[in-house]
Design a protein around this motif. Structure first.
Motif, PDB file in Angstrom:
ATOM      1  N   LYS A 193       0.836  -1.110  -0.018  1.00  0.00           N
ATOM      2  CA  LYS A 193       0.300  -0.119  -0.019  1.00  0.00           C
ATOM      3  C   LYS A 193       0.750   1.206   0.172  1.00  0.00           C
ATOM      4  CE  LYS A 193      -3.984  -1.801   0.245  1.00  0.00           C
ATOM      5  NZ  LYS A 193      -5.160  -1.700  -0.659  1.00  0.00           N
ATOM      6  N   ALA A 194       2.098   1.070   0.153  1.00  0.00           N
ATOM      7  CA  ALA A 194       3.120   2.237   0.023  1.00  0.00           C
ATOM      8  C   ALA A 194       2.663   3.274   1.135  1.00  0.00           C
ATOM      9  CB  ALA A 194       3.131   3.101  -1.125  1.00  0.00           C
ATOM     10  N   GLN A 195       2.695   2.450   2.506  1.00  0.00           N
ATOM     11  CA  GLN A 195       2.292   3.083   3.387  1.00  0.00           C
ATOM     12  C   GLN A 195       3.094   2.848   4.641  1.00  0.00           C
ATOM     13  OE1 GLN A 195      -2.041   3.561   4.303  1.00  0.00           O
ATOM     14  NE2 GLN A 195      -1.638   2.663   6.374  1.00  0.00           N
ATOM     15  N   GLY A 196       3.508   3.718   5.595  1.00  0.00           N
ATOM     16  CA  GLY A 196       4.139   3.241   6.846  1.00  0.00           C
ATOM     17  C   GLY A 196       3.256   3.033   7.700  1.00  0.00           C
ATOM     18  N   VAL A 197       3.692   1.995   8.849  1.00  0.00           N
ATOM     19  CA  VAL A 197       2.370   1.640   9.725  1.00  0.00           C
ATOM     20  C   VAL A 197       3.259   2.169  11.118  1.00  0.00           C
ATOM     21  CG1 VAL A 197       1.151   0.018  11.078  1.00  0.00           C
ATOM     22  CG2 VAL A 197       1.534  -0.094   8.458  1.00  0.00           C
ATOM     23  N   LEU A 198       2.717   2.983  11.966  1.00  0.00           N
ATOM     24  CA  LEU A 198       3.323   3.350  13.338  1.00  0.00           C
ATOM     25  C   LEU A 198       2.530   2.597  14.400  1.00  0.00           C
ATOM     26  CD1 LEU A 198       4.529   6.800  14.151  1.00  0.00           C
ATOM     27  CD2 LEU A 198       2.626   5.776  15.636  1.00  0.00           C
ATOM     28  N   PHE A 199       3.236   2.175  15.380  1.00  0.00           N
ATOM     29  CA  PHE A 199       2.676   1.735  16.513  1.00  0.00           C
ATOM     30  C   PHE A 199       3.404   2.080  17.939  1.00  0.00           C
ATOM     31  CE2 PHE A 199       2.986  -1.745  19.809  1.00  0.00           C
ATOM     32  CZ  PHE A 199       1.486  -2.184  20.022  1.00  0.00           C
TER      33      PHE A 199
END
Length: 460
Positions: free
Chosen positions: A112-118
């Motif tokens: 998805k060309a997306q960074g995931v932050l947690f």
């Protein structure tokens, strides 16, 4: 003299994987750069690197240092030619992580060309002695295309089978979009200024022990990873893994203690319906951690009261036995004159004190050396309060005692160490007094050293 100032940096380095050499990227005086910081998120993508958030401290003359959580986002545009590498500040578009935090982890969802932050942590720096921390386990996405956009990533509620249809409740969103005027103001900020964290519209309550570690039987409340910072993330196809591997499961603090979590979770990012626990937490959290210090103080108070009662009983017995006898005034013996140490010993002590002050400023000292060494202005009680965990561990390695007996063994070790340093500390205090520091300033030197030695803020 003993106050340690954290030197936050904003330099950038490249590692040559062919020649195994580090090379610093040099920027011009007019080039934009992120403010110096630690505990930031750093997400490599095909075009460069996304940097978000972090933690820094402001040092204003005459004021105490204040910790600041940052919420800005930057894009590092890469190039084969190091001279063409540039920083670009991104506008805050969409639903960014709120409140500002540090120690949050990011991984790239390539599909998805997306960074995931947690996760992450926010600190409330109330005063010199109190630093409250709130931990998170929420998720956000950062779409890397174009100029970037933040999106919220909330779990979807499971649809109930059968029953009457009910109107869907609108989710409460604490994150608010910024309008163009606010974005322009943010764009015009000087990089030399520290962007302050904004307060959330709805305050986030500090999680309780029950909310973090209790297992719910309610099917409407799916399992969630515990709140933490500095977790290790990885995305494989459409699955996010919150990885445990030695110390990389993340860190959580409860009371004065810090725990390295070892659980392992996953979630399907394209479904966002539930987390799956692949390995349960195997770390025992001491729920009495906050009350240990209070308990120790109460025990000391009880011991003091018992000693006072015993002393009163002895005095009462002596008075009863002497009743009826005529009191004969006894002349008190003259107080002896204070004996000064020989001149050679004074010179030796002054030399040791100067060496001690030099070694105290040595940043290469191990954490064990720092925490096990008393500081100028520290009483025995202050020294033991900041190092009691260390002495308890030392006593445990050499004794089979537990509980109160183990704490007493630890206190005896701390008392022995303090006594060995006491002549040197007294000489250091005399040197500081000769330099113009008053008693309260000397005590603050010891107190600040104690805070530095016991603080464990890895994200900072």
């Amino acid at each position: 003299m003993y106050d340690m100032i954290a030197n936050y940096l904003n330099d950038l380095w490249l590692f040559d994987t062919q020649e195994y050499k580090w090379n610093q990227v040099m920027f011009g005086p007019n080039d934009r750069q992120p403010h110096s910081r630690s505990g930031f998120s750093f997400l490599p993508i095909a075009e460069g690197v996304i940097l978000h958030g972090g933690y820094t401290k402001t040092y204003d003359k005459g004021k105490r240092p204040v910790g600041v959580a940052l919420e800005d986002t930057w894009f590092l545009k890469m190039s084969v030619n190091p001279k063409e590498i540039k920083w670009e500040k991104r506008k805050k578009i969409g639903y960014a992580p709120t409140p500002a935090r540090s120690g949050c982890s990011m991984a790239l969802w390539t599909a998805k060309a997306q960074g995931v932050l947690f996760g992450g942590v926010s600190d409330v720096d109330k005063d010199e002695e109190q630093l409250d921390s709130v931990f998170y386990n929420d998720m956000y996405g950062y779409q890397t295309a174009g100029t970037g956009r933040w999106v919220s990533m909330n779990l979807k509620k499971k649809k109930k089978v059968g029953g009457s249809k009910k109107e869907k409740a609108k989710p409460v969103v604490t994150n608010t979009r910024r309008d163009d005027d606010e974005e322009n103001e943010d764009e015009d900020l000087s990089e030399n200024e520290t962007p302050l964290a904004t307060s959330p519209s709805v305050p986030t309550p500090e999680p309780t022990m029950q909310s973090i570690f209790a297992t719910s039987d309610d099917p409407d409340q799916p399992p969630m990873p515990f709140q933490r910072y500095n977790a290790m993330l990885a995305v494989l196809r459409n699955t996010l893994y919150i990885v445990y591997e030695f110390r990389y499961g993340g860190i959580y603090e409860y009371g004065p203690k810090e725990y390295t979590l070892d659980d392992f979770w996953s979630i399907q990012l394209d479904k966002m319906d539930t987390f799956t626990c692949l390995r349960a937490l195997d770390v025992t959290i001491d729920q009495n951690a906050e009350s240990d210090e209070e308990g120790d103080e109460e025990e000391e108070d009880d011991d003091d009261e018992d000693d006072d009662e015993n002393e009163d009983d002895k005095q009462g017995e002596e008075q009863d036995s002497d009743a009826g006898e005529e009191a004969v005034p006894v002349e008190a013996p003259p107080e002896p004159d204070p004996v000064e140490p020989p001149k050679d010993d004074k010179v030796k002590l002054r030399t040791q004190a100067n060496e001690f002050m030099g070694s105290a400023k040595d940043t290469t000292r191990s954490a064990e050396e720092q925490i096990s060494t008393p500081l100028p202005g520290e009483t025995l009680a202050m020294f033991y309060a900041r190092s009691k965990d260390y002495w308890a561990q030392t006593a445990f390695a050499n004794s089979d005692n537990k509980g109160k007996l183990l704490r007493r063994d630890g206190f005896a070790l701390a008392e022995e160490r303090y006594a060995s340093y006491k002549p040197i500390l007294e000489e250091v205090e005399r040197i500081l007094a000769e330099a113009g520091l008053d008693e309260e300033e000397i005590k603050r030197v010891g107190a600040s050293g104690g805070q530095v030695a016991t603080s464990s803020r890895n994200r900072r």
